[in-house]
Design a protein around this motif. Structure first.
Motif, PDB file in Angstrom:
ATOM      1  N   VAL A  46       0.832  -1.202   0.000  1.00 57.65           N
ATOM      2  CA  VAL A  46       0.000   0.000   0.000  1.00 57.65           C
ATOM      3  C   VAL A  46       0.867   1.252   0.000  1.00 57.65           C
ATOM      4  O   VAL A  46       0.600   2.207  -0.737  1.00 57.65           O
ATOM      5  CB  VAL A  46      -0.963  -0.011   1.206  1.00 57.65           C
ATOM      6  CG1 VAL A  46      -1.644   1.332   1.375  1.00 57.65           C
ATOM      7  CG2 VAL A  46      -2.005  -1.102   1.028  1.00 57.65           C
ATOM      8  N   VAL A  47       1.932   1.272   0.803  1.00 58.62           N
ATOM      9  CA  VAL A  47       2.830   2.425   0.829  1.00 58.62           C
ATOM     10  C   VAL A  47       3.480   2.617  -0.538  1.00 58.62           C
ATOM     11  O   VAL A  47       3.625   3.744  -1.024  1.00 58.62           O
ATOM     12  CB  VAL A  47       3.878   2.275   1.948  1.00 58.62           C
ATOM     13  CG1 VAL A  47       4.978   3.298   1.822  1.00 58.62           C
ATOM     14  CG2 VAL A  47       3.209   2.398   3.310  1.00 58.62           C
ATOM     15  N   ALA A  48       3.849   1.532  -1.197  1.00 63.47           N
ATOM     16  CA  ALA A  48       4.441   1.638  -2.530  1.00 63.47           C
ATOM     17  C   ALA A  48       3.439   2.195  -3.536  1.00 63.47           C
ATOM     18  O   ALA A  48       3.792   3.034  -4.372  1.00 63.47           O
ATOM     19  CB  ALA A  48       4.952   0.274  -2.995  1.00 63.47           C
ATOM     20  N   VAL A  49       2.195   1.752  -3.482  1.00 64.46           N
ATOM     21  CA  VAL A  49       1.166   2.272  -4.385  1.00 64.46           C
ATOM     22  C   VAL A  49       0.975   3.769  -4.163  1.00 64.46           C
ATOM     23  O   VAL A  49       0.928   4.561  -5.102  1.00 64.46           O
ATOM     24  CB  VAL A  49      -0.170   1.513  -4.203  1.00 64.46           C
ATOM     25  CG1 VAL A  49      -1.319   2.241  -4.867  1.00 64.46           C
ATOM     26  CG2 VAL A  49      -0.062   0.104  -4.746  1.00 64.46           C
ATOM     27  N   VAL A  50       0.889   4.165  -2.893  1.00 66.50           N
ATOM     28  CA  VAL A  50       0.679   5.583  -2.589  1.00 66.50           C
ATOM     29  C   VAL A  50       1.890   6.409  -2.995  1.00 66.50           C
ATOM     30  O   VAL A  50       1.755   7.445  -3.658  1.00 66.50           O
ATOM     31  CB  VAL A  50       0.354   5.770  -1.091  1.00 66.50           C
ATOM     32  CG1 VAL A  50       0.388   7.232  -0.708  1.00 66.50           C
ATOM     33  CG2 VAL A  50      -1.001   5.167  -0.771  1.00 66.50           C
ATOM     34  N   GLY A  83      -5.323   5.386   3.775  1.00 67.30           N
ATOM     35  CA  GLY A  83      -6.596   4.847   4.254  1.00 67.30           C
ATOM     36  C   GLY A  83      -7.574   4.616   3.123  1.00 67.30           C
ATOM     37  O   GLY A  83      -8.264   3.591   3.076  1.00 67.30           O
ATOM     38  N   PHE A  84      -7.642   5.556   2.173  1.00 65.17           N
ATOM     39  CA  PHE A  84      -8.533   5.402   1.031  1.00 65.17           C
ATOM     40  C   PHE A  84      -8.110   4.214   0.163  1.00 65.17           C
ATOM     41  O   PHE A  84      -8.957   3.419  -0.264  1.00 65.17           O
ATOM     42  CB  PHE A  84      -8.554   6.690   0.206  1.00 65.17           C
ATOM     43  CG  PHE A  84      -9.444   6.615  -0.994  1.00 65.17           C
ATOM     44  CD1 PHE A  84     -10.818   6.695  -0.853  1.00 65.17           C
ATOM     45  CD2 PHE A  84      -8.914   6.445  -2.263  1.00 65.17           C
ATOM     46  CE1 PHE A  84     -11.652   6.615  -1.958  1.00 65.17           C
ATOM     47  CE2 PHE A  84      -9.733   6.365  -3.372  1.00 65.17           C
ATOM     48  CZ  PHE A  84     -11.106   6.453  -3.216  1.00 65.17           C
ATOM     49  N   VAL A  85      -6.807   4.077  -0.081  1.00 63.32           N
ATOM     50  CA  VAL A  85      -6.318   2.966  -0.907  1.00 63.32           C
ATOM     51  C   VAL A  85      -6.602   1.628  -0.225  1.00 63.32           C
ATOM     52  O   VAL A  85      -7.058   0.669  -0.878  1.00 63.32           O
ATOM     53  CB  VAL A  85      -4.818   3.137  -1.220  1.00 63.32           C
ATOM     54  CG1 VAL A  85      -4.238   1.886  -1.849  1.00 63.32           C
ATOM     55  CG2 VAL A  85      -4.598   4.335  -2.133  1.00 63.32           C
ATOM     56  N   VAL A  86      -6.381   1.534   1.077  1.00 64.19           N
ATOM     57  CA  VAL A  86      -6.661   0.287   1.805  1.00 64.19           C
ATOM     58  C   VAL A  86      -8.154  -0.027   1.750  1.00 64.19           C
ATOM     59  O   VAL A  86      -8.550  -1.182   1.544  1.00 64.19           O
ATOM     60  CB  VAL A  86      -6.169   0.387   3.266  1.00 64.19           C
ATOM     61  CG1 VAL A  86      -6.707  -0.742   4.107  1.00 64.19           C
ATOM     62  CG2 VAL A  86      -4.660   0.403   3.310  1.00 64.19           C
ATOM     63  N   TRP A  87      -8.979   0.990   1.915  1.00 65.84           N
ATOM     64  CA  TRP A  87     -10.430   0.780   1.862  1.00 65.84           C
ATOM     65  C   TRP A  87     -10.854   0.251   0.494  1.00 65.84           C
ATOM     66  O   TRP A  87     -11.630  -0.696   0.391  1.00 65.84           O
ATOM     67  CB  TRP A  87     -11.145   2.091   2.188  1.00 65.84           C
ATOM     68  CG  TRP A  87     -12.620   2.030   2.014  1.00 65.84           C
ATOM     69  CD1 TRP A  87     -13.515   1.290   2.735  1.00 65.84           C
ATOM     70  CD2 TRP A  87     -13.384   2.740   1.037  1.00 65.84           C
ATOM     71  NE1 TRP A  87     -14.782   1.502   2.264  1.00 65.84           N
ATOM     72  CE2 TRP A  87     -14.741   2.392   1.224  1.00 65.84           C
ATOM     73  CE3 TRP A  87     -13.059   3.641   0.037  1.00 65.84           C
ATOM     74  CZ2 TRP A  87     -15.752   2.910   0.428  1.00 65.84           C
ATOM     75  CZ3 TRP A  87     -14.072   4.160  -0.749  1.00 65.84           C
ATOM     76  CH2 TRP A  87     -15.406   3.792  -0.546  1.00 65.84           C
ATOM     77  N   LEU A 103     -12.227  -4.689  -2.998  1.00 65.06           N
ATOM     78  CA  LEU A 103     -11.962  -5.604  -4.100  1.00 65.06           C
ATOM     79  C   LEU A 103     -11.908  -7.056  -3.642  1.00 65.06           C
ATOM     80  O   LEU A 103     -12.351  -7.958  -4.349  1.00 65.06           O
ATOM     81  CB  LEU A 103     -10.631  -5.261  -4.772  1.00 65.06           C
ATOM     82  CG  LEU A 103     -10.587  -4.016  -5.636  1.00 65.06           C
ATOM     83  CD1 LEU A 103      -9.151  -3.757  -6.080  1.00 65.06           C
ATOM     84  CD2 LEU A 103     -11.481  -4.180  -6.842  1.00 65.06           C
ATOM     85  N   PHE A 104     -11.340  -7.285  -2.458  1.00 66.63           N
ATOM     86  CA  PHE A 104     -11.060  -8.644  -2.022  1.00 66.63           C
ATOM     87  C   PHE A 104     -12.088  -9.223  -1.062  1.00 66.63           C
ATOM     88  O   PHE A 104     -12.199 -10.438  -0.948  1.00 66.63           O
ATOM     89  CB  PHE A 104      -9.680  -8.725  -1.372  1.00 66.63           C
ATOM     90  CG  PHE A 104      -8.574  -8.442  -2.337  1.00 66.63           C
ATOM     91  CD1 PHE A 104      -8.336  -9.275  -3.410  1.00 66.63           C
ATOM     92  CD2 PHE A 104      -7.776  -7.324  -2.196  1.00 66.63           C
ATOM     93  CE1 PHE A 104      -7.331  -9.017  -4.310  1.00 66.63           C
ATOM     94  CE2 PHE A 104      -6.761  -7.044  -3.084  1.00 66.63           C
ATOM     95  CZ  PHE A 104      -6.545  -7.897  -4.153  1.00 66.63           C
ATOM     96  N   ILE A 105     -12.823  -8.383  -0.369  1.00 69.10           N
ATOM     97  CA  ILE A 105     -13.751  -8.883   0.642  1.00 69.10           C
ATOM     98  C   ILE A 105     -15.171  -8.710   0.132  1.00 69.10           C
ATOM     99  O   ILE A 105     -15.627  -7.594  -0.085  1.00 69.10           O
ATOM    100  CB  ILE A 105     -13.556  -8.151   1.982  1.00 69.10           C
ATOM    101  CG1 ILE A 105     -12.142  -8.377   2.502  1.00 69.10           C
ATOM    102  CG2 ILE A 105     -14.583  -8.629   2.994  1.00 69.10           C
ATOM    103  CD1 ILE A 105     -11.819  -7.581   3.737  1.00 69.10           C
ATOM    104  N   ARG A 106     -15.846  -9.800  -0.048  1.00 67.52           N
ATOM    105  CA  ARG A 106     -17.240  -9.756  -0.477  1.00 67.52           C
ATOM    106  C   ARG A 106     -18.131  -9.656   0.749  1.00 67.52           C
ATOM    107  O   ARG A 106     -17.795 -10.138   1.821  1.00 67.52           O
ATOM    108  CB  ARG A 106     -17.613 -11.010  -1.259  1.00 67.52           C
ATOM    109  CG  ARG A 106     -16.869 -11.155  -2.548  1.00 67.52           C
ATOM    110  CD  ARG A 106     -17.337 -12.344  -3.327  1.00 67.52           C
ATOM    111  NE  ARG A 106     -17.258 -13.553  -2.487  1.00 67.52           N
ATOM    112  CZ  ARG A 106     -17.983 -14.630  -2.689  1.00 67.52           C
ATOM    113  NH1 ARG A 106     -18.827 -14.682  -3.679  1.00 67.52           N
ATOM    114  NH2 ARG A 106     -17.865 -15.676  -1.897  1.00 67.52           N
ATOM    115  N   ASP A 107     -19.294  -9.065   0.564  1.00 62.76           N
ATOM    116  CA  ASP A 107     -20.249  -8.952   1.656  1.00 62.76           C
ATOM    117  C   ASP A 107     -21.039 -10.246   1.744  1.00 62.76           C
ATOM    118  O   ASP A 107     -21.876 -10.524   0.896  1.00 62.76           O
ATOM    119  CB  ASP A 107     -21.173  -7.764   1.417  1.00 62.76           C
ATOM    120  CG  ASP A 107     -22.073  -7.496   2.602  1.00 62.76           C
ATOM    121  OD1 ASP A 107     -21.816  -8.048   3.692  1.00 62.76           O
ATOM    122  OD2 ASP A 107     -23.034  -6.724   2.438  1.00 62.76           O
TER     123      ASP A 107
END
Length: 127
Positions: free
Chosen positions: A31-35, A80-84, A89-93
């Protein structure tokens, strides 16, 4: 004694917790690399240089690092926005209200994919 220790590790889910910590640390790096590599260049281009990161507010002999704080706040909000978004994408409801429906005949909860009610065995129509 070794057998008891192994049972403790498995019973208390210590192994699962250790795996989660390792995955969390590697996800943090991702995530830090993406940001840092994809988002912050746009933020840097939108702001006039990086001079705002070094702004200080002097209150007598005390220097408050307002720019450093704002930089950390912006970084936190972006991460925080990127993690959210990644978690979406990965967690389905899979909450029961999204996977279950009511049988029209016996009013019991039935999986939405079911063709027959498991309680009254009535044939269900596709919804």
């Amino acid at each position: 004694m070794l057998r008891d220790f192994k049972a403790f590790l498995l019973k208390q889910n210590v192994v699962a917790l250790a795996i989660a910590v390792v995955l969390g640390a590697s996800l943090n790096k991702l995530v830090v690399a993406v940001v840092d590599d994809f988002i912050m260049p746009f933020v840097g281009a939108a702001t006039p240089g990086n001079a705002w990161k070094t702004v200080t507010f002097d209150v007598g002999p005390v220097k408050l690092g307002v720019g450093d704080f704002l930089s950390a706040l912006v970084n936190f909000l972006i991460i925080g926005f990127v993690v959210w978004r990644m978690s979406k994408l990965f967690i389905r409801d899979l909450s029961p209200e999204n996977t279950m429906t009511k049988c029209p005949f016996c009013i019991m909860d039935v999986d939405k994919k079911a063709r027959r009610c498991s309680h009254c065995t009535s044939e269900l129509t596709a919804t």
